[in-house]
Design a protein around this motif. Structure first.
Motif, mmCIF file in Angstrom:
data_model
loop_
_atom_site.group_PDB
_atom_site.id
_atom_site.type_symbol
_atom_site.label_atom_id
_atom_site.label_comp_id
_atom_site.label_asym_id
_atom_site.label_seq_id
_atom_site.Cartn_x
_atom_site.Cartn_y
_atom_site.Cartn_z
ATOM 1 N N MET A 80 0.856 -1.228 -0.076
ATOM 2 C CA MET A 80 -0.033 0.066 -0.054
ATOM 3 C C MET A 80 1.010 1.229 0.053
ATOM 4 O O MET A 80 2.003 1.265 0.827
ATOM 5 N N VAL A 81 0.674 2.334 -0.789
ATOM 6 C CA VAL A 81 1.111 3.580 -0.970
ATOM 7 C C VAL A 81 0.017 4.646 -0.566
ATOM 8 O O VAL A 81 -0.933 4.657 -1.341
ATOM 9 N N SER A 82 0.418 5.627 0.529
ATOM 10 C CA SER A 82 -0.459 6.554 0.770
ATOM 11 C C SER A 82 -0.375 7.599 -0.306
ATOM 12 O O SER A 82 0.909 8.062 -0.102
ATOM 13 N N ILE A 83 -1.148 8.134 -1.004
ATOM 14 C CA ILE A 83 -1.128 9.190 -1.992
ATOM 15 C C ILE A 83 -2.178 10.436 -1.407
ATOM 16 O O ILE A 83 -3.222 10.557 -1.739
ATOM 17 N N ARG A 84 -1.567 11.236 -0.562
ATOM 18 C CA ARG A 84 -2.149 12.312 0.196
ATOM 19 C C ARG A 84 -1.399 13.739 0.042
ATOM 20 O O ARG A 84 -1.022 13.952 1.239
ATOM 21 N N PRO A 85 -1.027 14.151 -1.033
ATOM 22 C CA PRO A 85 -0.193 15.369 -1.114
ATOM 23 C C PRO A 85 -0.940 16.418 -0.559
ATOM 24 O O PRO A 85 -0.372 17.616 -0.400
ATOM 25 N N GLN A 86 -2.214 16.420 -0.581
ATOM 26 C CA GLN A 86 -3.063 17.536 0.039
ATOM 27 C C GLN A 86 -3.182 18.720 -0.967
ATOM 28 O O GLN A 86 -3.678 19.887 -0.731
ATOM 29 N N ASN A 136 -9.057 17.851 -3.339
ATOM 30 C CA ASN A 136 -8.224 18.461 -2.282
ATOM 31 C C ASN A 136 -6.731 17.697 -2.225
ATOM 32 O O ASN A 136 -6.204 17.987 -1.372
ATOM 33 N N GLY A 137 -6.691 16.718 -3.306
ATOM 34 C CA GLY A 137 -5.404 16.277 -3.382
ATOM 35 C C GLY A 137 -5.098 15.035 -2.456
ATOM 36 O O GLY A 137 -3.892 14.333 -2.442
ATOM 37 N N ILE A 138 -6.156 14.894 -1.862
ATOM 38 C CA ILE A 138 -6.118 13.460 -0.807
ATOM 39 C C ILE A 138 -6.831 12.446 -1.666
ATOM 40 O O ILE A 138 -7.755 12.266 -1.644
ATOM 41 N N LEU A 139 -5.945 11.540 -2.477
ATOM 42 C CA LEU A 139 -6.363 10.741 -3.625
ATOM 43 C C LEU A 139 -6.917 9.323 -2.760
ATOM 44 O O LEU A 139 -7.895 8.709 -3.060
ATOM 45 N N GLY A 140 -5.973 8.728 -1.873
ATOM 46 C CA GLY A 140 -6.380 7.767 -1.026
ATOM 47 C C GLY A 140 -5.104 6.928 -1.151
ATOM 48 O O GLY A 140 -4.124 7.013 -1.438
ATOM 49 N N ASP A 141 -5.462 5.476 -0.879
ATOM 50 C CA ASP A 141 -4.341 4.612 -0.883
ATOM 51 C C ASP A 141 -4.326 3.503 -2.182
ATOM 52 O O ASP A 141 -5.453 3.165 -2.699
ATOM 53 N N PHE A 142 -3.066 3.564 -2.821
ATOM 54 C CA PHE A 142 -2.796 2.944 -3.848
ATOM 55 C C PHE A 142 -2.654 1.641 -3.342
ATOM 56 O O PHE A 142 -1.340 1.379 -2.978
ATOM 57 N N ILE A 143 -3.102 0.568 -3.844
ATOM 58 C CA ILE A 143 -2.870 -0.658 -3.573
ATOM 59 C C ILE A 143 -2.626 -1.862 -4.451
ATOM 60 O O ILE A 143 -3.228 -1.990 -5.546
ATOM 61 N N VAL A 144 -1.510 -2.673 -4.240
ATOM 62 C CA VAL A 144 -1.192 -3.724 -5.131
ATOM 63 C C VAL A 144 -1.490 -5.068 -4.381
ATOM 64 O O VAL A 144 -0.627 -5.245 -3.405
ATOM 65 N N ARG A 145 -2.163 -5.976 -4.920
ATOM 66 C CA ARG A 145 -2.081 -7.316 -4.402
ATOM 67 C C ARG A 145 -1.772 -8.446 -4.971
ATOM 68 O O ARG A 145 -1.998 -8.310 -6.322
ATOM 69 N N TYR A 146 -1.063 -9.414 -4.582
ATOM 70 C CA TYR A 146 -0.995 -10.658 -5.260
ATOM 71 C C TYR A 146 -0.574 -11.716 -4.304
ATOM 72 O O TYR A 146 -0.325 -11.728 -3.390
ATOM 73 N N ASP A 147 -0.303 -12.865 -5.043
ATOM 74 C CA ASP A 147 0.184 -14.187 -4.489
ATOM 75 C C ASP A 147 1.254 -14.829 -5.152
ATOM 76 O O ASP A 147 1.622 -14.370 -6.428
ATOM 77 N N VAL A 148 1.829 -15.792 -4.474
ATOM 78 C CA VAL A 148 2.837 -16.564 -5.602
ATOM 79 C C VAL A 148 2.381 -17.977 -5.486
ATOM 80 O O VAL A 148 1.691 -18.536 -4.739
ATOM 81 N N ASN A 149 2.993 -18.687 -6.365
ATOM 82 C CA ASN A 149 2.788 -20.215 -6.596
ATOM 83 C C ASN A 149 3.297 -20.713 -5.543
ATOM 84 O O ASN A 149 4.517 -20.486 -5.015
ATOM 85 N N ARG A 150 2.454 -21.901 -4.984
ATOM 86 C CA ARG A 150 3.018 -22.401 -3.858
ATOM 87 C C ARG A 150 2.448 -24.062 -3.851
ATOM 88 O O ARG A 150 1.309 -24.144 -4.440
ATOM 89 N N GLU A 151 3.007 -24.942 -2.967
ATOM 90 C CA GLU A 151 2.161 -26.279 -2.596
ATOM 91 C C GLU A 151 2.720 -26.714 -1.350
ATOM 92 O O GLU A 151 3.613 -26.139 -0.533
ATOM 93 N N LEU A 152 2.100 -28.083 -1.010
ATOM 94 C CA LEU A 152 2.503 -28.484 0.197
ATOM 95 C C LEU A 152 4.008 -29.167 0.203
ATOM 96 O O LEU A 152 4.097 -30.302 -0.638
#
Length: 932
Positions: free
Chosen positions: A165-171, A245-261
């Protein structure tokens, strides 16, 4: 001149144009001045590089004062509370200042003491998952100031995703605004998503926004198997559409990776390792859970309503094998079901919802008695009932305030709670609103193997509560212990974990000390429902990686010597030291932990509770800060980065499984397929072929009525070799082992994976060492070599794995089936192999110049193959000839009497009588299909 930035709110200072610290003006006056003539932000950019979950982030900001006099500029940035600031640089006019991480003195000033005496307050946002970094300076007229902030964090996996998460709030609207996120994951990136900007300053529960998954305008996403690049660069018009007002919000990137037992993803670089363990496809463990809910007067209104809403949903998500109870508390303690936990049934869920619905806010807050009652209830239930030994017991405690009734001293509540729980289960705490004692809840959770969450009283509180429950509502493993070669490692972070929850991840890091070793041995032991699991492997230390990441965007200009795995180890170690200090009641131990954490923070340039940034003016010829300075060095990573995923140890590495050769009988079905039956008492072997068709399912062992065991093998086809006499080849591609005693279960084995289902489904990979053990069944995997299946300690089968690196057209990956121990099979056992296990055959005629002893000793040089020999099997005479067969992957030669024509007269009936209708057909009676 020095400027101090403290981490309590991640920095707050004001620097005058003349280099002197100026006095604060009244807040209202300052606010009006800023509205009128505040400096303009010309650039705001964030650049992040995430390598194997470890994120390096740099924020670069430029402000311009176009006015006729010096003006105050405030650089403010919300960063994750779990992150460590590693550097800060600013340039004001023609002067540059750099941050120097310095240790705090032991003695506090009176102001500091006064600050420490104040009650905990969430104004700086730490309890909500973020902190605010702020730097205030005066910019001379017609000049600009630049700010460069670096911070690092290890991403945590929640609900099956990593969230950056990146906060983009330059106001204010910014002429040049850009966010760039680069991700490298050698395991492979999956489920990459960029949801819409999140405008609430209170962080969500990690779930994707319902119904809307489109990224913000101007977002560009690029992805390969292991790399991803996400950019967000809205122009002024696009910014205006989002927020004026320049308070855009939180820019979010979500992901997962390949995995197994498996043992997980182990990565090694320059003498350090990090180990990520997050198995999937495991059945959930049963839970014993007590909900302890605050119903004091302060919960009136929104807080109690949203708590009820969340609990209604949570109760609906409980599984049939779970048990639960509910305690409401204020100044009085009210237990829903006295002295017991109840099973999850429709009636109990209905009654529980009624109880929660009727809860009304009244009275004070008796936290101590509520926890004592909950702990006693759960302890008594565990002691007095025959609960599943591997079930997970826990208390979920929710409050919005501080203790006001009964015991109110935090230290006493903590010791009482720890004494009551006695390490028998975990405590998870939730705080709602601004009045909660977050430090108390945090320490209670830490001391009792739980987690803490704090939510604001807003419209999303119900979903936050449900989201937190989702994190802990599905335990998959308990008592997880991860060990490494003792002579290879040191300073390993926490390696024992009471529980592993679905969607989370266990992370361990450490240092390598044996620089002459070519591998690192890893063993993972854990419990899953009715099974005990042992996973093990050897990770090659000097294996070159096939992933050269030097050309990754954002990494190619890296400077310095930032080994990201070493920094991940230091990050985890410091976090553990801080948590240990928080839990400690011993002053001497606290002092030791403080000094150790401070020393490591100074070594790695991290701002922590015991270090701070001291701003110093750079030399006269110093350069202003540039964004390009921030990338971590990756020199040589292309050659040295190693990931367990996708790599095998080189041939020189000795694996543990090679130390013990498999001791099994010759009785087997392997290859095309070639059958061998060993008759030890007769001192010879018999062999035959079955020329089946692709898709045929052959019944190898059938003892369903007596021992309850059936083994079926399914054939796949391949072209015949050139100049061969067959029209095609067939191999076993799937072996299915079924058992109905004492419990119904089955194993489905292929050359790549194993499915074990005994009412709970478990998927295992064939390229990882593992042992899974239950009360009557054990499955042991030797990676890419063989699988041993033991049933009730009296029946053992070994399945060999045949895999080709560069197969010819007539070669297919396949399996070989060997019977190692048949003591537990009955004398009525049948099947192509099973019918011979309790019966002997006799050799009636043999060559004139050899005796029976010679046949038994397989002295083939004395045989005359032109003479016919005959076996007597159950009264049938079977002509046979002398042949040689290779078994055990061709490592051993077997001399045998060969019966032609699909074992005509050797087996009961014809081979077509041994065809099963499907892999789970147990064939207990002719003409009918019986399956598990």
């Amino acid at each position: 001149m020095a400027l101090l930035l403290f981490p309590c709110c991640r920095g707050a200072a004001r620097l005058g144009a003349d280099g002197k610290v100026v006095r604060r003006v009244p807040r209202q006056t300052r606010f009006l001045q800023r509205l009128e003539t505040r400096p303009r932000m010309s650039e705001f950019s964030v650049k992040s590089t995430i390598i194997s979950r470890y994120a390096f982030t740099t924020v670069f900001c430029t402000m311009v004062n176009s006015g006729s006099e010096a003006r105050e500029a405030v650089f403010e940035m919300q960063i994750p509370a779990a992150a460590f600031i590693s550097n800060f640089t600013m340039s004001i006019g023609n002067k540059t200042y750099y941050g120097e991480v310095t240790g705090k003195e032991k003695k506090h000033s009176n102001d500091d003491k006064a600050k420490m005496k104040k009650p905990p307050s969430p104004v700086n946002g730490r309890e909500n998952g973020y902190e605010t970094f702020k730097a205030s300076v005066f910019i001379p007229r017609k000049m600009q100031a630049s700010f460069l902030l670096h911070y690092e964090e290890l991403l945590q996996r929640r609900l099956g995703k990593y969230e950056y998460m990146v906060s983009i709030r330059p106001q204010q609207l910014v002429g040049r605004l850009r966010v760039e996120v680069n991700i490298l994951e050698n395991s492979g990136i999956i489920s990459l998503e960029v949801p819409p900007l999140r405008n609430s300053k209170h962080k969500g529960n990690g779930k994707a926004e319902a119904g809307v998954v489109s990224p913000p305008p101007s977002t560009v996403i690029g992805q390969t198997k292991t790399l991803a690049k996400v950019t967000f660069s809205p122009n002024v018009v696009e910014q205006t559409k989002i927020a004026r007002n320049g308070i855009l919000g939180d820019f979010i990137v979500r992901y997962d990776v390949n995995r197994e037992l498996s043992v997980g993803d182990v990565q090694i670089l320059n003498g350090y390792f990090v180990h990520y363990f997050a198995p999937m496809d495991l059945p959930p463990l049963p839970k014993n859970v007590v909900f302890v809910l605050d119903s004091s007067a302060s919960m009136v209104g929104t807080k109690l309503r949203q708590t009820k809403e969340a609990l209604f949903t949570i109760l609906q998500d409980l599984r049939p094998e779970d048990h639960f109870n509910i305690i409401g508390f204020s100044n009085r303690i009210k237990v829903w079901q006295q002295d017991r936990l109840v099973p999850v049934t429709p009636n109990n869920i209905r009654d529980a919802k009624k109880y929660i619905h009727n809860m009304s806010p009244t009275g004070g807050t008796n936290i101590n008695s509520a926890l004592q009652t909950g702990a006693k209830l759960l302890n008594d239930y565990i002691a007095q009932n025959n609960i599943d030994a591997r079930s997970v017991s826990l208390i979920i405690f929710l409050t919005d305030g501080r203790p006001t009734v009964g015991e109110t001293q935090s230290s006493k509540i903590l010791s009482n709670t720890k004494d009551a729980i006695r390490d028998k289960f975990c405590l998870f705490t939730i705080g709602i609103g601004n009045d909660v004692d977050y430090k108390l809840l945090e320490r209670m959770a830490l001391e009792n193997c739980g987690m803490v969450r704090h939510f604001q009283e807003d419209e999303d509180a119900a979903s936050h509560l449900k989201g937190f429950y989702d994190e802990i509502g599905t335990p998959l493993l308990s008592d997880i212990r991860i060990d490494y070669s003792e002579d290879n490692v040191e300073q390993v972070t926490q390696n024992f974990f009471p529980n592993y929850f679905n969607g989370s991840e266990i992370i361990i890091a450490g240092k390598l000390i044996n620089h002459t070793s070519d591998s690192l041995h890893v063993e993972v032991t854990a419990s899953n429902s009715k099974k005990y699991i042992l996973l093990k492997t050897d990770v090659a230390i000097d294996l070159p990686s096939t992933n050269d990441i030097r050309a990754v965007p954002g990494l190619e200009d890296g400077r310095g010597d930032q080994n990201y795995i070493e920094r991940a180890w230091s990050y985890l170690t410091i976090k553990e030291l801080l948590n240990s200090r928080l839990k400690s009641n011993d002053d001497q131990e606290k002092e030791y932990l403080t000094e150790k954490a401070k020393s490591m923070a100074l070594a790695y340039n991290f701002v922590t509770p015991f270090t701070y940034l001291k701003m110093r003016e750079a030399g006269l010829h110093s350069e202003p800060p540039h964004e390009e300075l921030i990338s971590p060095s990756t020199d040589g990573i292309g050659e040295k980065l190693q990931s367990l995923q996708g790599h095998k140890a080189p041939p020189g590495i000795r694996r543990h499984q090679d130390k013990q050769r498999i001791k099994i009988s010759k009785t087997s079905a392997d290859g095309d397929p070639h059958f061998v039956i060993d008759f030890p008492s007769s001192k010879f072997s018999v062999c035959f072929n079955i020329d089946g068709e692709p898709g045929d399912i052959l019944r190898l062992v059938s003892d369903h009525k007596e021992s309850g065991v059936t083994v079926n093998g399914q054939l796949i086809g391949a072209p015949a070799p050139p100049n061969g006499h067959k029209k095609h080849r067939t191999y076993f591609n799937t072996i299915t082992i079924l058992s109905n005693k004492p419990e119904r279960s089955y194993l489905e084995i292929t050359p790549t994976r194993i499915i074990l289902d005994d009412g709970e489904r478990l998927i295992l990979s064939c390229d990882r060492n593992a042992v899974v053990r239950s009360s009557s069944l054990e499955v042991s995997i030797s990676a890419n070599s063989n699988i041993t299946v033991t049933i009730r300690d009296t029946i053992s089968f070994v399945i060999l794995i045949h895999r080709y690196k560069k197969p010819a057209p007539y070669q297919k990956d396949h399996l070989g089936f060997y019977i190692s121990n048949s003591k537990g099979l009955s004398s009525d056992s049948h099947g192509l192999l099973g019918q011979f296990l309790s019966h002997e055959v006799k050799l009636l005629r043999e060559s004139l110049n050899i005796n029976q002893q010679q046949v038994g000793q397989n002295q083939t040089e004395a045989l005359q193959p032109n003479l016919t020999n005959t076996l007597k099997v159950k009264g049938r005479l079977v002509p046979v000839v002398w042949k040689q067969r290779r078994i055990y992957n061709g490592q051993q030669q077997v001399d045998c009497w060969f019966a032609k024509n699909n074992a005509d007269k050797l087996i009961d009936g014809s081979y077509k009588d041994y065809l099963a209708s499907h892999p789970f057909d147990t064939g207990t009676s002719p003409g009918t299909i019986n399956s598990l």
